[in-house]
Design a protein around this motif. Structure first.
Motif, PDB file in Angstrom:
ATOM      1  N   CYS A 226       0.838  -1.199   0.000  1.00 21.90           N
ATOM      2  CA  CYS A 226       0.000   0.000   0.000  1.00 21.90           C
ATOM      3  C   CYS A 226       0.873   1.250   0.000  1.00 21.90           C
ATOM      4  CB  CYS A 226      -0.910   0.016   1.222  1.00 21.90           C
ATOM      5  SG  CYS A 226      -2.115  -1.337   1.268  1.00 21.90           S
ATOM      6  N   LEU A 227       0.425   2.266  -0.726  1.00 20.49           N
ATOM      7  CA  LEU A 227       1.141   3.541  -0.761  1.00 20.49           C
ATOM      8  C   LEU A 227       0.864   4.350   0.493  1.00 20.49           C
ATOM      9  CD1 LEU A 227       0.841   5.003  -4.373  1.00 20.49           C
ATOM     10  CD2 LEU A 227       2.932   4.703  -3.051  1.00 20.49           C
ATOM     11  N   ASP A 228       1.904   4.963   1.026  1.00 17.61           N
ATOM     12  CA  ASP A 228       1.724   5.858   2.165  1.00 17.61           C
ATOM     13  C   ASP A 228       1.006   7.128   1.719  1.00 17.61           C
ATOM     14  OD1 ASP A 228       2.170   6.288   4.972  1.00 17.61           O
ATOM     15  OD2 ASP A 228       3.532   7.877   4.374  1.00 17.61           O
ATOM     16  N   ASN A 229       1.424   7.667   0.583  1.00 14.75           N
ATOM     17  CA  ASN A 229       0.689   8.768  -0.048  1.00 14.75           C
ATOM     18  C   ASN A 229       1.016   8.761  -1.531  1.00 14.75           C
ATOM     19  OD1 ASN A 229       2.951  10.545  -0.735  1.00 14.75           O
ATOM     20  ND2 ASN A 229       3.141  10.920   1.466  1.00 14.75           N
ATOM     21  N   GLY A 230       0.234   9.472  -2.313  1.00 15.11           N
ATOM     22  CA  GLY A 230       0.484   9.518  -3.749  1.00 15.11           C
ATOM     23  C   GLY A 230      -0.334  10.609  -4.406  1.00 15.11           C
ATOM     24  N   LEU A 231       0.219  11.177  -5.464  1.00 11.71           N
ATOM     25  CA  LEU A 231      -0.468  12.180  -6.279  1.00 11.71           C
ATOM     26  C   LEU A 231      -0.503  11.675  -7.714  1.00 11.71           C
ATOM     27  CD1 LEU A 231      -1.709  15.021  -6.674  1.00 11.71           C
ATOM     28  CD2 LEU A 231       0.627  15.870  -7.091  1.00 11.71           C
ATOM     29  N   TRP A 232      -1.720  11.341  -8.184  1.00 10.02           N
ATOM     30  CA  TRP A 232      -1.917  10.853  -9.543  1.00 10.02           C
ATOM     31  C   TRP A 232      -2.360  12.024 -10.430  1.00 10.02           C
ATOM     32  CZ3 TRP A 232      -2.788   7.980  -5.300  1.00 10.02           C
ATOM     33  CH2 TRP A 232      -2.375   6.638  -5.290  1.00 10.02           C
ATOM     34  N   LEU A 233      -1.714  12.200 -11.574  1.00 11.06           N
ATOM     35  CA  LEU A 233      -2.139  13.170 -12.582  1.00 11.06           C
ATOM     36  C   LEU A 233      -2.764  12.385 -13.726  1.00 11.06           C
ATOM     37  CD1 LEU A 233       1.001  15.511 -12.633  1.00 11.06           C
ATOM     38  CD2 LEU A 233      -1.008  15.617 -11.139  1.00 11.06           C
ATOM     39  N   CYS A 234      -4.045  12.611 -13.961  1.00 10.94           N
ATOM     40  CA  CYS A 234      -4.806  11.767 -14.885  1.00 10.94           C
ATOM     41  C   CYS A 234      -5.544  12.626 -15.909  1.00 10.94           C
ATOM     42  CB  CYS A 234      -5.820  10.917 -14.128  1.00 10.94           C
ATOM     43  SG  CYS A 234      -5.150   9.999 -12.733  1.00 10.94           S
ATOM     44  N   ALA A 235      -6.033  11.943 -16.945  1.00 11.22           N
ATOM     45  CA  ALA A 235      -6.840  12.619 -17.962  1.00 11.22           C
ATOM     46  C   ALA A 235      -7.867  11.639 -18.495  1.00 11.22           C
ATOM     47  CB  ALA A 235      -5.961  13.141 -19.091  1.00 11.22           C
ATOM     48  N   GLN A 236      -9.065  12.155 -18.750  1.00 12.33           N
ATOM     49  CA  GLN A 236     -10.104  11.380 -19.423  1.00 12.33           C
ATOM     50  C   GLN A 236     -10.564  12.207 -20.608  1.00 12.33           C
ATOM     51  OE1 GLN A 236     -14.332  10.557 -17.929  1.00 12.33           O
ATOM     52  NE2 GLN A 236     -13.276   8.651 -17.415  1.00 12.33           N
ATOM     53  N   GLY A 237     -10.083  11.832 -21.788  1.00 11.95           N
ATOM     54  CA  GLY A 237     -10.301  12.676 -22.948  1.00 11.95           C
ATOM     55  C   GLY A 237      -9.566  13.990 -22.767  1.00 11.95           C
ATOM     56  N   ASP A 238     -10.287  15.113 -22.920  1.00  9.93           N
ATOM     57  CA  ASP A 238      -9.674  16.431 -22.735  1.00  9.93           C
ATOM     58  C   ASP A 238      -9.757  16.919 -21.292  1.00  9.93           C
ATOM     59  OD1 ASP A 238      -9.097  16.566 -25.434  1.00  9.93           O
ATOM     60  OD2 ASP A 238     -11.050  17.459 -25.938  1.00  9.93           O
ATOM     61  N   LEU A 239     -10.407  16.130 -20.430  1.00  6.25           N
ATOM     62  CA  LEU A 239     -10.587  16.548 -19.032  1.00  6.25           C
ATOM     63  C   LEU A 239      -9.426  16.066 -18.182  1.00  6.25           C
ATOM     64  CD1 LEU A 239     -12.404  17.826 -16.836  1.00  6.25           C
ATOM     65  CD2 LEU A 239     -13.429  15.558 -16.543  1.00  6.25           C
ATOM     66  N   ARG A 240      -8.711  17.009 -17.599  1.00  8.36           N
ATOM     67  CA  ARG A 240      -7.594  16.659 -16.725  1.00  8.36           C
ATOM     68  C   ARG A 240      -8.050  16.714 -15.263  1.00  8.36           C
ATOM     69  NH1 ARG A 240      -1.665  16.964 -18.717  1.00  8.36           N
ATOM     70  NH2 ARG A 240      -2.059  16.320 -20.866  1.00  8.36           N
ATOM     71  N   TYR A 241      -7.512  15.774 -14.467  1.00  9.08           N
ATOM     72  CA  TYR A 241      -7.858  15.761 -13.038  1.00  9.08           C
ATOM     73  C   TYR A 241      -6.685  15.200 -12.250  1.00  9.08           C
ATOM     74  CZ  TYR A 241      -9.056  10.783 -13.771  1.00  9.08           C
ATOM     75  OH  TYR A 241      -9.031   9.442 -14.078  1.00  9.08           O
ATOM     76  N   ALA A 242      -6.681  15.484 -10.944  1.00 12.03           N
ATOM     77  CA  ALA A 242      -5.610  15.011 -10.051  1.00 12.03           C
ATOM     78  C   ALA A 242      -6.242  14.317  -8.858  1.00 12.03           C
ATOM     79  CB  ALA A 242      -4.734  16.172  -9.593  1.00 12.03           C
ATOM     80  N   VAL A 243      -5.559  13.279  -8.385  1.00 13.85           N
ATOM     81  CA  VAL A 243      -6.056  12.495  -7.253  1.00 13.85           C
ATOM     82  C   VAL A 243      -4.959  12.454  -6.191  1.00 13.85           C
ATOM     83  CG1 VAL A 243      -6.943  10.266  -6.482  1.00 13.85           C
ATOM     84  CG2 VAL A 243      -7.454  11.075  -8.799  1.00 13.85           C
ATOM     85  N   LEU A 244      -5.318  12.820  -4.971  1.00 15.90           N
ATOM     86  CA  LEU A 244      -4.375  12.799  -3.853  1.00 15.90           C
ATOM     87  C   LEU A 244      -4.824  11.752  -2.838  1.00 15.90           C
ATOM     88  CD1 LEU A 244      -1.987  13.967  -2.192  1.00 15.90           C
ATOM     89  CD2 LEU A 244      -3.625  15.617  -1.228  1.00 15.90           C
ATOM     90  N   LEU A 245      -3.937  10.820  -2.548  1.00 14.45           N
ATOM     91  CA  LEU A 245      -4.163   9.824  -1.493  1.00 14.45           C
ATOM     92  C   LEU A 245      -3.225  10.150  -0.337  1.00 14.45           C
ATOM     93  CD1 LEU A 245      -5.000   6.944  -0.328  1.00 14.45           C
ATOM     94  CD2 LEU A 245      -2.988   6.096  -1.543  1.00 14.45           C
ATOM     95  N   CYS A 246      -3.773  10.193   0.869  1.00  9.63           N
ATOM     96  CA  CYS A 246      -2.926  10.390   2.035  1.00  9.63           C
ATOM     97  C   CYS A 246      -3.592   9.755   3.245  1.00  9.63           C
ATOM     98  CB  CYS A 246      -2.640  11.875   2.284  1.00  9.63           C
ATOM     99  SG  CYS A 246      -4.092  12.817   2.770  1.00  9.63           S
ATOM    100  N   VAL A 247      -2.871   9.753   4.345  1.00 10.69           N
ATOM    101  CA  VAL A 247      -3.378   9.208   5.594  1.00 10.69           C
ATOM    102  C   VAL A 247      -3.786  10.351   6.500  1.00 10.69           C
ATOM    103  CG1 VAL A 247      -2.814   7.815   7.621  1.00 10.69           C
ATOM    104  CG2 VAL A 247      -1.909   7.170   5.380  1.00 10.69           C
ATOM    105  N   HIS A 248      -4.991  10.256   7.044  1.00  8.23           N
ATOM    106  CA  HIS A 248      -5.447  11.237   8.035  1.00  8.23           C
ATOM    107  C   HIS A 248      -5.201  10.646   9.417  1.00  8.23           C
ATOM    108  CE1 HIS A 248      -7.768  14.371   9.968  1.00  8.23           C
ATOM    109  NE2 HIS A 248      -8.453  13.450  10.608  1.00  8.23           N
ATOM    110  N   ARG A 249      -4.260  11.234  10.147  1.00 11.95           N
ATOM    111  CA  ARG A 249      -3.840  10.668  11.437  1.00 11.95           C
ATOM    112  C   ARG A 249      -4.379  11.491  12.597  1.00 11.95           C
ATOM    113  NH1 ARG A 249       0.763  10.633   8.116  1.00 11.95           N
ATOM    114  NH2 ARG A 249       1.519   8.540   7.581  1.00 11.95           N
ATOM    115  N   GLU A 250      -4.832  10.768  13.612  1.00  6.79           N
ATOM    116  CA  GLU A 250      -5.181  11.384  14.887  1.00  6.79           C
ATOM    117  C   GLU A 250      -4.504  10.569  15.969  1.00  6.79           C
ATOM    118  OE1 GLU A 250      -9.203  12.548  15.786  1.00  6.79           O
ATOM    119  OE2 GLU A 250      -9.747  12.373  13.677  1.00  6.79           O
ATOM    120  N   TYR A 251      -3.963  11.250  16.953  1.00  7.00           N
ATOM    121  CA  TYR A 251      -3.215  10.565  17.996  1.00  7.00           C
ATOM    122  C   TYR A 251      -4.101   9.538  18.701  1.00  7.00           C
ATOM    123  CZ  TYR A 251      -0.319   9.738  22.087  1.00  7.00           C
ATOM    124  OH  TYR A 251       0.427   9.133  23.066  1.00  7.00           O
ATOM    125  N   SER A 252      -3.565   8.319  18.834  1.00 11.86           N
ATOM    126  CA  SER A 252      -4.221   7.220  19.551  1.00 11.86           C
ATOM    127  C   SER A 252      -5.546   6.783  18.913  1.00 11.86           C
ATOM    128  CB  SER A 252      -4.461   7.574  21.025  1.00 11.86           C
ATOM    129  OG  SER A 252      -3.234   7.670  21.704  1.00 11.86           O
TER     130      SER A 252
END
Length: 572
Positions: A226-252
């Motif tokens: 599994c990725l700890d975090n990642g930034l995907w740069l994608c396109a669907q036809g002429d539509l460009r989009y970005a996807v950010l995966l990260c971990v939301h951490r709270e103590y304990s």
């Protein structure tokens, strides 16, 4: 193009027509094992009847094998003769037509199969120089060239951390054709990443970093990467989009999985975001990673009752012959659990409830936990959730998992610790008891959830839990083993010892009134005595004398009670 491929051999499961197997059973098989909707299952049955067979798939080989095994167990338990075969798929290349298509490539929203020649040709023509970036703001500006930042719209979803493996699999499938994939340097561990943070410039700019993977154990031979975090740069036809995966951490607390999608404002971008999150949510709802396994939630060290993730227990199978119960008790257990589960579909069709509560009670060390392991390994397709009394603060999280992973068995050990007479309880215990009763009462009648509760002190249980139908439907005593059972235990725990039949019979006879745990310890002491006397070559009656004297008499009444010794000896 190499980031678009996943090497795997496809396979499919073929279901053959069988006039003797009820359609209702096949529908439930397709829903529970293959994850089909009821409409898809009915359509597949119609195809089976028309063409004598129909295929489910294609699947990666490992997935197909796991589904095949679960389906066979489900069919065997219901005692039907439905035939399912596992078959490799001969998939031709979809570009040149050659019969040796080997690799699946995702293009847009579609997966195609290519041969090795077409893969090499595509690789050789798709190579282009890649611009170099050091900061996330620069790479996002490059990707959304011509779109002002004020015209970008982001949408966020957060998923439970324990569903990490299923989310990762969905992300890998959805964004396998990304133009670029970057890792992000997280300087502040408890400051959650976001697209707005990535757009910061100057000394606050977020640096790019190598992709960081971690291994997630899911109870299989190999962990999931599994990725700890990642930034995907994608396109669907002429539509460009970005996807950010990260971990939301709270103590304990258990970490969450945060996914943010950025698109240019407008209807096309909104539709794309809805489609992506819809597929991610379906992957979480399917929960294929943990389905059919034995699970418990991790709790943090400061006892706040907060879950940090899931532990998958790899328990060895327990055969029927290894369950040391009187035959009448074992049959009662099987009628109320294994046979009940096997007739759930018929009960549901007749308008009967398919939820059930079982109470296993008896002295400590008589094998209640061992009996639960027998049930867990003989309920095909069921997920087992094991809750200890100190984890009752996580009951809501456990029940959410139980409903998600149906059919499931929820095991609550030592329930008497939270279900004693109300007059003896403090306010915290009262709350936990109410939670348990509400969960047991609140399930739908057709819920495929089985409660199994254990206790060493049934007399201390509150009447509302132990005596009302709908909460506990069958109480089953797990007694101290009789002489036949003790003989089986002596042979089971002493299988590595040089035990003659007469010595084994003597050990069984002289351990009357003791528990399974006591006999297990007795066999270890006999091994020690044998090793000290002649190097472990024989076990004699004097070894039994010495072991029983140490366990029951020399150590006093407390020692006898701690070891699960004979009740009359412990009292005397």
């Amino acid at each position: 193009m190499s980031n678009m491929r996943s090497e795997r051999e496809p396979a499919q499961l073929v279901i053959h027509n069988d006039d003797d197997t009820p359609d209702e059973f096949v529908v439930e098989l397709l829903r529970r094992v293959f994850g089909k909707s009821e409409r898809e299952a009915i359509a597949l049955i119609a195809r089976i009847e028309q063409e004598e067979k129909a295929a489910c798939g294609p699947y990666p080989q490992s997935v197909a094998e796991a589904l095949f095994k679960s389906a066979q167990q489900y069919i065997s338990l219901a005692r039907h003769g439905l035939k399912i075969t596992l078959e490799e798929i001969k998939t031709p290349c979809e570009l040149c037509g050659k019969p040796e298509g080997q690799t699946d490539v995702r293009i847009g929203g579609r997966t195609i199969w290519l041969c090795s020649d077409c893969i090499r040709a595509a690789d050789s023509t798709s190579e282009e120089p890649e611009e170099k970036f050091d900061y996330a703001c620069d790479v996002l500006d490059w990707h959304f060239a011509g779109v002002p930042r004020s015209k970008l719209v982001t949408t966020v979803r957060q998923f439970p951390g324990h569903m990490r493996a299923d989310v990762q699999a969905a992300i890998d499938r959805l964004f396998s054709t990304a133009i670029r994939l970057y890792g992000i340097n997280e300087e502040q561990r408890y400051e959650t990443l976001s697209i707005s943070r990535l757009l910061r410039e100057g000394r606050h700019a977020q640096a790019l970093a190598p992709l960081q993977y971690f291994d997630l154990e899911i109870g299989e031979t190999n962990p999931v990467k599994c990725l700890d975090n990642g930034l995907w740069l994608c396109a669907q036809g002429d539509l460009r989009y970005a996807v950010l995966l990260c971990v939301h951490r709270e103590y304990s607390r258990e970490s969450g999985i945060r996914i943010e999608i950025a698109v240019p404002s407008g209807a096309a971008g909104a539709a794309l975001v809805q489609q992506c999150f819809g597929e991610l949510e379906q992957a979480v709802q399917a929960a294929r990673t943990y389905r059919g396994k034995i699970l418990s939630l991790d709790v943090d060290d400061d006892y706040r009752g907060r879950s940090r993730g899931i532990t998958v227990h790899r328990l060895p199978p327990v055969s029927r012959s290894e369950v040391i119960l009187p035959e009448q008790t074992l049959r009662l257990l099987e009628r109320n659990v294994l046979n009940f589960v096997g007739t759930r579909d018929q009960l549901r069709r007749l308008g009967q409830s398919t939820r059930k509560g079982i109470l296993l009670y008896g002295p400590p060390g008589t094998g209640k936990t061992h009996t639960i392991r027998y049930l867990a390994t003989h309920l095909p397709g069921h997920t087992t959730l094991i809750i200890t009394a100190e984890q009752m603060g996580l009951l809501s999280a456990y029940m959410s998992l139980a409903r998600l992973l149906q059919p499931s068995m929820v095991v609550i050990e030592d329930v008497d610790l939270i279900a004693r007479d109300r007059d003896d309880m403090g306010p915290c215990e009262e709350s936990l008891l109410n939670k348990l009763l509400n969960e047991m009462d609140g399930l739908k009648e057709d819920a495929a959830i089985l409660f199994v509760l254990t206790t060493n002190r049934p007399e201390d249980l509150e009447g509302a839990l132990a005596g009302r139908p709908g909460r506990i439907d069958q109480a089953i005593e797990v007694p101290l083993p009789d002489e036949t059972g003790r003989g089986k235990l002596v042979r089971l725990y002493g299988k590595g010892l040089p035990l003659e039949e007469a010595v084994a019979a003597e050990a069984a006879r002289r351990s009357e009134g003791t528990s399974c745990a006591f006999i297990k310890e007795l066999m270890r002491r006999l091994a020690q005595a044998s090793l000290a006397r002649d190097g472990g070559n024989s076990v004699i009656s004097a070894d039994i004398d010495e072991a029983l004297d140490d366990m029951l008499f020399s150590g006093g009444r407390l020692n006898a009670r701690l070891l699960g010794g004979a009740q009359q000896m412990a009292a005397g």
